[in-house]
Write a protein that holds these residues in place. Structure first.
Motif, PDB file in Angstrom:
ATOM      1  N   PHE A 248      -8.779  -2.118   4.150  1.00  0.00           N
ATOM      2  CA  PHE A 248      -9.242  -1.899   2.781  1.00  0.00           C
ATOM      3  C   PHE A 248     -10.714  -2.269   2.716  1.00  0.00           C
ATOM      4  O   PHE A 248     -11.149  -3.227   3.350  1.00  0.00           O
ATOM      5  CB  PHE A 248      -8.449  -2.772   1.800  1.00  0.00           C
ATOM      6  CG  PHE A 248      -6.967  -2.552   1.858  1.00  0.00           C
ATOM      7  CD1 PHE A 248      -6.405  -1.375   1.392  1.00  0.00           C
ATOM      8  CD2 PHE A 248      -6.123  -3.519   2.380  1.00  0.00           C
ATOM      9  CE1 PHE A 248      -5.033  -1.167   1.439  1.00  0.00           C
ATOM     10  CE2 PHE A 248      -4.750  -3.328   2.434  1.00  0.00           C
ATOM     11  CZ  PHE A 248      -4.202  -2.152   1.953  1.00  0.00           C
ATOM     12  N   SER A 249     -11.488  -1.529   1.916  1.00  0.00           N
ATOM     13  CA  SER A 249     -12.904  -1.848   1.753  1.00  0.00           C
ATOM     14  C   SER A 249     -13.436  -1.207   0.485  1.00  0.00           C
ATOM     15  O   SER A 249     -12.830  -0.292  -0.063  1.00  0.00           O
ATOM     16  CB  SER A 249     -13.714  -1.351   2.961  1.00  0.00           C
ATOM     17  OG  SER A 249     -13.642   0.058   3.061  1.00  0.00           O
TER      18      SER A 249
ATOM     19  N   VAL B 226      -6.581   3.721  -4.861  1.00  0.00           N
ATOM     20  CA  VAL B 226      -7.440   3.729  -3.677  1.00  0.00           C
ATOM     21  C   VAL B 226      -7.642   5.166  -3.216  1.00  0.00           C
ATOM     22  O   VAL B 226      -6.899   6.067  -3.595  1.00  0.00           O
ATOM     23  CB  VAL B 226      -6.838   2.894  -2.519  1.00  0.00           C
ATOM     24  CG1 VAL B 226      -6.773   1.424  -2.882  1.00  0.00           C
ATOM     25  CG2 VAL B 226      -5.471   3.415  -2.106  1.00  0.00           C
TER      26      VAL B 226
ATOM     27  N   VAL C  67      -9.731   2.431   3.714  1.00  0.00           N
ATOM     28  CA  VAL C  67      -9.021   2.720   2.465  1.00  0.00           C
ATOM     29  C   VAL C  67      -9.917   2.176   1.363  1.00  0.00           C
ATOM     30  O   VAL C  67     -10.023   0.961   1.187  1.00  0.00           O
ATOM     31  CB  VAL C  67      -7.628   2.052   2.442  1.00  0.00           C
ATOM     32  CG1 VAL C  67      -6.907   2.374   1.146  1.00  0.00           C
ATOM     33  CG2 VAL C  67      -6.808   2.467   3.652  1.00  0.00           C
ATOM     34  N   ARG C  68     -10.589   3.069   0.635  1.00  0.00           N
ATOM     35  CA  ARG C  68     -11.623   2.662  -0.311  1.00  0.00           C
ATOM     36  C   ARG C  68     -11.081   2.334  -1.687  1.00  0.00           C
ATOM     37  O   ARG C  68     -10.118   2.931  -2.163  1.00  0.00           O
ATOM     38  CB  ARG C  68     -12.679   3.761  -0.448  1.00  0.00           C
ATOM     39  CG  ARG C  68     -13.465   4.006   0.813  1.00  0.00           C
ATOM     40  CD  ARG C  68     -14.455   2.867   1.075  1.00  0.00           C
ATOM     41  NE  ARG C  68     -14.955   2.854   2.425  1.00  0.00           N
ATOM     42  CZ  ARG C  68     -15.898   3.624   2.912  1.00  0.00           C
ATOM     43  NH1 ARG C  68     -16.465   4.514   2.149  1.00  0.00           N
ATOM     44  NH2 ARG C  68     -16.270   3.500   4.161  1.00  0.00           N
ATOM     45  N   MET C  69     -11.771   1.380  -2.316  1.00  0.00           N
ATOM     46  CA  MET C  69     -11.435   0.948  -3.665  1.00  0.00           C
ATOM     47  C   MET C  69     -12.727   0.647  -4.402  1.00  0.00           C
ATOM     48  O   MET C  69     -13.798   0.650  -3.796  1.00  0.00           O
ATOM     49  CB  MET C  69     -10.552  -0.290  -3.605  1.00  0.00           C
ATOM     50  CG  MET C  69     -11.226  -1.490  -2.968  1.00  0.00           C
ATOM     51  SD  MET C  69     -10.099  -2.753  -2.392  1.00  0.00           S
ATOM     52  CE  MET C  69      -9.285  -1.885  -1.094  1.00  0.00           C
TER      53      MET C  69
ATOM     54  N   TYR D 263       0.850  -1.190   0.000  1.00  0.00           N
ATOM     55  CA  TYR D 263       0.000   0.000   0.000  1.00  0.00           C
ATOM     56  C   TYR D 263       0.885   1.239   0.000  1.00  0.00           C
ATOM     57  O   TYR D 263       1.606   1.484   0.953  1.00  0.00           O
ATOM     58  CB  TYR D 263      -0.917  -0.022   1.228  1.00  0.00           C
ATOM     59  CG  TYR D 263      -1.753   1.217   1.449  1.00  0.00           C
ATOM     60  CD1 TYR D 263      -2.201   2.018   0.393  1.00  0.00           C
ATOM     61  CD2 TYR D 263      -2.101   1.598   2.736  1.00  0.00           C
ATOM     62  CE1 TYR D 263      -2.965   3.139   0.614  1.00  0.00           C
ATOM     63  CE2 TYR D 263      -2.875   2.724   2.968  1.00  0.00           C
ATOM     64  CZ  TYR D 263      -3.304   3.493   1.904  1.00  0.00           C
ATOM     65  OH  TYR D 263      -4.065   4.618   2.133  1.00  0.00           O
TER      66      TYR D 263
ATOM     67  N   VAL E 262      -2.429   0.341  -4.527  1.00  0.00           N
ATOM     68  CA  VAL E 262      -2.202  -0.959  -3.899  1.00  0.00           C
ATOM     69  C   VAL E 262      -1.706  -1.918  -4.976  1.00  0.00           C
ATOM     70  O   VAL E 262      -2.182  -1.890  -6.117  1.00  0.00           O
ATOM     71  CB  VAL E 262      -3.507  -1.500  -3.260  1.00  0.00           C
ATOM     72  CG1 VAL E 262      -3.382  -2.956  -2.862  1.00  0.00           C
ATOM     73  CG2 VAL E 262      -3.884  -0.656  -2.045  1.00  0.00           C
TER      74      VAL E 262
ATOM     75  N   ASP F 265     -12.155  -4.121  -7.567  1.00  0.00           N
ATOM     76  CA  ASP F 265     -10.876  -4.293  -6.880  1.00  0.00           C
ATOM     77  C   ASP F 265     -11.091  -4.913  -5.502  1.00  0.00           C
ATOM     78  O   ASP F 265     -10.260  -5.685  -5.021  1.00  0.00           O
ATOM     79  CB  ASP F 265     -10.141  -2.951  -6.761  1.00  0.00           C
ATOM     80  CG  ASP F 265      -9.699  -2.419  -8.116  1.00  0.00           C
ATOM     81  OD1 ASP F 265      -9.386  -3.236  -9.010  1.00  0.00           O
ATOM     82  OD2 ASP F 265      -9.666  -1.188  -8.281  1.00  0.00           O
ATOM     83  N   GLY F 266     -12.218  -4.590  -4.858  1.00  0.00           N
ATOM     84  CA  GLY F 266     -12.570  -5.212  -3.580  1.00  0.00           C
ATOM     85  C   GLY F 266     -12.719  -6.715  -3.714  1.00  0.00           C
ATOM     86  O   GLY F 266     -12.287  -7.481  -2.842  1.00  0.00           O
TER      87      GLY F 266
ATOM     88  N   ILE G 276      -9.033  -8.139  -3.934  1.00  0.00           N
ATOM     89  CA  ILE G 276      -8.280  -8.144  -2.677  1.00  0.00           C
ATOM     90  C   ILE G 276      -8.916  -9.119  -1.687  1.00  0.00           C
ATOM     91  O   ILE G 276      -8.225  -9.755  -0.903  1.00  0.00           O
ATOM     92  CB  ILE G 276      -8.123  -6.726  -2.076  1.00  0.00           C
ATOM     93  CG1 ILE G 276      -6.950  -6.716  -1.086  1.00  0.00           C
ATOM     94  CG2 ILE G 276      -9.402  -6.226  -1.439  1.00  0.00           C
ATOM     95  CD1 ILE G 276      -6.497  -5.338  -0.650  1.00  0.00           C
TER      96      ILE G 276
END
Length: 181
Positions: free
Chosen positions: A137-138, A92, A157-159, A69, A76, A163-164, A167
């Protein structure tokens, strides 16, 4: 059919010729700069650095399977164990509270919960605590990656949701997370 194939071949040849011409012009410009001493530097300054690929895995980001990160790059990288190659990378939106650079591990995960900012989130992968806030991460269920309210202490940490998904499959409990500046 043969006419459209000929048209495509002609357009492709024209495009390749254009790219070749631009490459020639760029090389000629670089050669011209190299031929003139001091043309690309000022007294007391060094020559400009070659641009770095922003998608490339940063050096000094550890080894083995890991999530990297980058705080400044807001990116990321998911790195495979055996090949040390990037499996996936994405942008992110950082939270208002950030972890210090260092090595962490995924401590817990949650499928779908309310975020600390009240937004419904999914694929939560928690890995650190800082300033009394859990960081992870979320992805927002509504797909948003809006900047967090700077007046609230949040650790999400938004995505994107896509992508969620990636991960979530990659970062199970115990997976190494390397935070770099």
């Amino acid at each position: 059919m043969a006419r459209s194939s000929g048209l495509v071949a002609g357009l492709t040849a024209a495009a390749l010729a254009g790219v070749g011409f631009l490459a020639y012009k760029a090389e000629a410009s670089v050669s011209d700069m190299k031929a003139r001493p001091g043309a690309n530097t000022s007294p007391g300054k060094t020559a400009p650095k070659t641009p770095v690929n922003p998608l490339a895995l940063p050096t000094g980001s550890g080894s083995g399977e890991r999530v990297v990160y980058g705080l400044q790059s807001r990116r990321v990288w998911l790195v495979e164990n055996k090949t040390n190659k990037v499996k996936h990378t994405f942008q992110v939106m950082p939270s208002t509270v950030n972890p210090k650079p260092g090595t962490y591990s995924v401590t817990s995960r949650a499928g779908k919960i309310p975020g600390s900012d009240g937004v419904a989130i999914e694929h939560v992968v928690r890995f650190a605590k800082a300033d009394g806030v859990t960081i992870g991460f979320s992805a927002a269920v509504n797909g948003s990656m809006a900047a967090p309210n700077p007046k609230k202490k949040t650790g999400g940490v938004r995505m994107t949701r896509a992508d969620g998904d990636v991960i979530w499959s990659f970062a199970t409990v115990g997976t190494k997370v390397v935070v770099i500046p």
